[in-house]
Design a protein around this motif. Structure first.
Motif, PDB file in Angstrom:
ATOM      1  N   UNK A 119       0.830  -1.219   0.000  1.00 35.12           N
ATOM      2  CA  UNK A 119       0.000   0.000   0.000  1.00 35.12           C
ATOM      3  C   UNK A 119       0.855   1.256   0.000  1.00 35.12           C
ATOM      4  N   UNK A 120       1.915   1.194   0.801  1.00 35.13           N
ATOM      5  CA  UNK A 120       2.801   2.350   0.923  1.00 35.13           C
ATOM      6  C   UNK A 120       3.558   2.570  -0.383  1.00 35.13           C
ATOM      7  N   UNK A 121       3.904   1.475  -1.035  1.00 34.20           N
ATOM      8  CA  UNK A 121       4.618   1.583  -2.317  1.00 34.20           C
ATOM      9  C   UNK A 121       3.780   2.337  -3.338  1.00 34.20           C
ATOM     10  N   UNK A 122       2.487   2.017  -3.405  1.00 36.02           N
ATOM     11  CA  UNK A 122       1.576   2.722  -4.326  1.00 36.02           C
ATOM     12  C   UNK A 122       1.486   4.190  -3.982  1.00 36.02           C
ATOM     13  N   UNK A 123       1.329   4.488  -2.692  1.00 40.92           N
ATOM     14  CA  UNK A 123       1.222   5.876  -2.246  1.00 40.92           C
ATOM     15  C   UNK A 123       2.470   6.666  -2.626  1.00 40.92           C
ATOM     16  N   UNK A 124       3.625   6.090  -2.367  1.00 43.51           N
ATOM     17  CA  UNK A 124       4.886   6.791  -2.629  1.00 43.51           C
ATOM     18  C   UNK A 124       5.068   7.022  -4.126  1.00 43.51           C
ATOM     19  N   UNK A 125       4.745   6.003  -4.919  1.00 43.99           N
ATOM     20  CA  UNK A 125       4.897   6.143  -6.375  1.00 43.99           C
ATOM     21  C   UNK A 125       3.970   7.230  -6.920  1.00 43.99           C
ATOM     22  N   UNK A 126       2.726   7.221  -6.471  1.00 39.92           N
ATOM     23  CA  UNK A 126       1.758   8.215  -6.957  1.00 39.92           C
ATOM     24  C   UNK A 126       2.189   9.624  -6.536  1.00 39.92           C
ATOM     25  N   UNK A 127       2.694   9.766  -5.299  1.00 40.93           N
ATOM     26  CA  UNK A 127       3.115  11.088  -4.819  1.00 40.93           C
ATOM     27  C   UNK A 127       4.294  11.608  -5.628  1.00 40.93           C
ATOM     28  N   UNK A 128       5.267  10.732  -5.865  1.00 47.13           N
ATOM     29  CA  UNK A 128       6.430  11.096  -6.673  1.00 47.13           C
ATOM     30  C   UNK A 128       6.005  11.521  -8.081  1.00 47.13           C
ATOM     31  N   UNK A 129       5.140  10.718  -8.696  1.00 52.96           N
ATOM     32  CA  UNK A 129       4.731  11.010 -10.065  1.00 52.96           C
ATOM     33  C   UNK A 129       3.871  12.271 -10.116  1.00 52.96           C
ATOM     34  N   UNK A 130       3.096  12.524  -9.048  1.00 60.40           N
ATOM     35  CA  UNK A 130       2.270  13.739  -8.985  1.00 60.40           C
ATOM     36  C   UNK A 130       3.159  14.984  -8.963  1.00 60.40           C
ATOM     37  N   UNK A 131       4.258  14.923  -8.211  1.00 63.51           N
ATOM     38  CA  UNK A 131       5.199  16.058  -8.204  1.00 63.51           C
ATOM     39  C   UNK A 131       5.659  16.356  -9.632  1.00 63.51           C
ATOM     40  N   UNK A 132       5.990  15.288 -10.377  1.00 61.56           N
ATOM     41  CA  UNK A 132       6.489  15.516 -11.742  1.00 61.56           C
ATOM     42  C   UNK A 132       5.382  15.957 -12.699  1.00 61.56           C
ATOM     43  N   UNK A 133       4.135  15.557 -12.445  1.00 61.46           N
ATOM     44  CA  UNK A 133       3.009  16.104 -13.234  1.00 61.46           C
ATOM     45  C   UNK A 133       2.962  17.623 -13.039  1.00 61.46           C
ATOM     46  N   UNK A 134       3.193  18.073 -11.805  1.00 63.03           N
ATOM     47  CA  UNK A 134       3.222  19.508 -11.532  1.00 63.03           C
ATOM     48  C   UNK A 134       4.405  20.174 -12.205  1.00 63.03           C
ATOM     49  N   UNK A 135       5.576  19.555 -12.093  1.00 63.33           N
ATOM     50  CA  UNK A 135       6.799  20.137 -12.669  1.00 63.33           C
ATOM     51  C   UNK A 135       6.656  20.278 -14.186  1.00 63.33           C
ATOM     52  N   UNK A 136       5.980  19.302 -14.820  1.00 60.78           N
ATOM     53  CA  UNK A 136       5.791  19.354 -16.279  1.00 60.78           C
ATOM     54  C   UNK A 136       5.005  20.579 -16.724  1.00 60.78           C
TER      55      UNK A 136
END
Ligand code: MF3
Ligand code: CO
Ligand code: CO
Length: 275
Positions: free
Chosen positions: A134-151
């Protein structure tokens, strides 16, 4: 006689009160960002079951001193540590202490340093021992969300575009974006306008211009977005006790896009699983 400008008065302010820095100022931000990111790279081996968060912070303090930088957080509004360490349902601003990490704990480590007057602010997620699914999914989504913002960072886009990109991505994964904390302008100061919200509507908010420096630092919860702050006046936790994750980069707007100041020198800005 030429007027000597205070460092904080360099550049100009937009009508929204956002400072526009000079092209030559990017180098200072890269130097500060690299020091903070390098510390996050090298602290990874201090995260293991049985370790305390204060021991991790002590090592970070030593690393900051050895680098010749200054900690931006020691003495900031009475805060006394070189890092914030936020474990499991702690959303942000976790105070290092005697808490002992146990197998499967996830934690955010947030470090801000000052190098030659420039601020570098970045955070990542770590795991003690084996990462729960569960934590792995949360961490991956949070990381990818940061990069969606950076894009979304380029002249002409708005801060609402950044927030919307993050929110849409997180909510598509049935997780929630924390509203109570935001990113911030930085540069010669730690926290400056604008408030960089991690949710919002496209086309709203201030327009991005070349020379703006700010952080993007989404906090994402597995459960509801609400937080509360504990009696120590710092530690923010999820109200529903659900797990929370965060990643943070300091960035600058360039003529045609984004410059990330806090990229990992070792290329390890990602969850520590798989190492
Ligand atoms: N680094 C945090 C941020 O991202 C601020 C920490 S302030 C402290 O803005 F005092 F809690 F360290
Ligand atoms: Co920040
Ligand atoms: Co930070």
């Amino acid at each position: 006689m030429e007027l000597l400008l205070n460092n904080e008065l360099r550049g100009r302010l937009t009508k929204d009160g956002i400072r526009i820095y000079e092209p030559s100022d990017f180098a200072g931000m890269h130097a500060a960002g690299a020091v903070a990111a390098d510390i996050l790279d090298r602290i990874a081996d201090q995260v293991f079951p049985g370790q305390t968060t204060e021991a991790i912070d002590r090592t970070i303090t030593e690393m900051v001193e050895a680098s010749g930088a200054k900690s931006a957080t020691i003495g900031y509004k009475g805060y006394q540590h070189a890092s914030c360490i936020s474990v499991n349902h702690v959303v942000c601003h976790g105070i290092p202490g005697t808490k002992v990490l146990k197998d499967g704990d996830i934690l955010n480590i947030d470090v801000t340093v000052i190098v030659d007057g420039w601020f570098g602010d970045t955070s990542r997620m770590y795991v003690a021992g084996k990462l729960p699914r569960k934590a792995e999914r949360l961490i991956q989504v949070t990381h990818d969300a940061l990069f969606k913002g950076i894009e979304m960072v380029k002249p002409g886009n708005t801060f609402g575009d950044i927030g919307h990109a993050i929110q849409a991505y997180v909510e598509a994964h049935r997780m929630s974006v924390v509203r109570d904390f935001c990113g911030h302008g930085l540069g010669r100061v730690f926290h400056a306008p604008p408030n960089v919200l991690h949710y919002g509507r496209p086309g709203t908010g201030a327009v991005l211009e070349e020379g703006m420096f700010f952080t993007i630092e989404p906090m994402v919860n597995l459960g509801r977005p609400e937080t509360k702050t504990l009696a120590d006046d710092w530690t923010a936790v999820t109200r529903d006790k659900s797990l929370s994750a965060q990643f943070e980069h300091s960035v600058g707007v360039t003529a045609d896009g984004v410059d990330i100041f806090t990229l990992s020198p070792a290329g390890t800005f990602h969850p520590t699983y798989g190492e």
